[in-house]
Design an enzyme around this catalytic site. Structure first.
Site, mmCIF file in Angstrom:
data_model
loop_
_atom_site.group_PDB
_atom_site.id
_atom_site.type_symbol
_atom_site.label_atom_id
_atom_site.label_comp_id
_atom_site.label_asym_id
_atom_site.label_seq_id
_atom_site.Cartn_x
_atom_site.Cartn_y
_atom_site.Cartn_z
ATOM 1 N N TYR A 1 0.838 -1.204 0.000
ATOM 2 C CA TYR A 1 0.000 0.000 0.000
ATOM 3 C C TYR A 1 0.874 1.256 0.000
ATOM 4 C CZ TYR A 1 -3.328 3.492 1.768
ATOM 5 O OH TYR A 1 -4.105 4.615 1.933
ATOM 6 N N LYS B 1 1.521 4.158 -2.968
ATOM 7 C CA LYS B 1 1.321 5.576 -2.666
ATOM 8 C C LYS B 1 2.595 6.370 -2.986
ATOM 9 C CE LYS B 1 -2.894 5.823 -0.909
ATOM 10 N NZ LYS B 1 -3.955 6.638 -1.554
#
Length: 233
Positions: free
Chosen positions: A132, A136
């Site tokens: 994740y 990002k």
């Protein structure tokens, strides 16, 4: 410093993606309430249940944005984001949080946008071991490479607020994290939870500050820029 023209009422126009999400809903409200913006264009995947004389809603396919006619604007705000669970797979998640974010940034630049604000995440890093946070970070890097005059990267911790979709694990965290905030001091302050409405206000505040180059905003600066935006109304 911003010029008198930049800070005069209704002198700016905004392009926003992610207007139906937790931060995006607050951001759209704040933009419509701002005396600085004469027009707001929301780029969405499906019709938006909002109407306002200053709001233009464009329904688009984000994977086809490169072929869409550009929308002229001075500022762009990206609050796009999902989870692996909601997207259905890691690849689908990356398609939104990296692919769609990058496509929107390029679309904004084609329309003449000079200042871009991206909601990312605390801990984002293109080399992170966590998938994740790695995605990002890769999104941040991709947007920075597009060459905006000003790029503000907002890195909040846990977002507080009512989501339209169910995220059970996050709902539990929203109840527990505020109880632990007192322990998040010093270098850990950046991990403090923050209200989505505060993040939205900070997105406007940091844009109106008119800085150049890339700036990363974490907990303290997010709150400072939110206060600045609210004082400007």
């Amino acid at each position: 410093m911003p010029s008198a023209h930049d800070r005069s009422p209704f002198s700016r126009t905004a392009l926003i993606a992610g207007a139906t999400g937790l931060v995006g809903r607050h951001l759209l409200d704040a933009l419509l309430a701002s005396p600085q913006y004469s027009g707001i264009t929301a780029v969405v995947r499906r019709p938006l249940a909002r109407s306002d004389p200053r709001l233009d809603v464009r329904v688009v396919a984000f994977d086809q944005l490169a072929a869409a006619p550009p929308v002229p604007a001075s500022d762009a705000f990206c609050a796009l984001g999902t989870t692996i669970a909601a997207a259905g797979s890691a690849d689908a998640f990356a398609g939104v949080d990296l692919g769609h974010v990058t496509a929107f940034a390029r679309f904004a630049r084609a329309g003449g946008v000079r200042r871009f604000v991206l909601v990312s995440s605390v801990g984002a890093d293109p080399a992170a071991s966590n998938f994740y946070l790695r995605i990002k970070g890769q999104a941040e890097r991709a947007v920075a490479a597009i060459g905006f005059e000003g790029l503000d990267i907002i890195r909040p911790g846990l977002l507080l607020g009512a989501r339209s979709e169910s995220r059970p694990a996050e709902a539990v965290a929203q109840r527990l994290m505020p109880l632990m905030t007192f322990a998040l001091v010093g270098p850990l302050r950046k991990y403090r939870p923050v209200e989505a409405s505060v993040v939205a206000a900070a997105m406007i505040g940091t844009t109106l500050a008119q800085h150049e180059g890339v700036r990363v905003l974490e907990y303290d600066l997010i709150r400072r820029m939110a206060a600045s935006a609210r004082a400007d109304r």
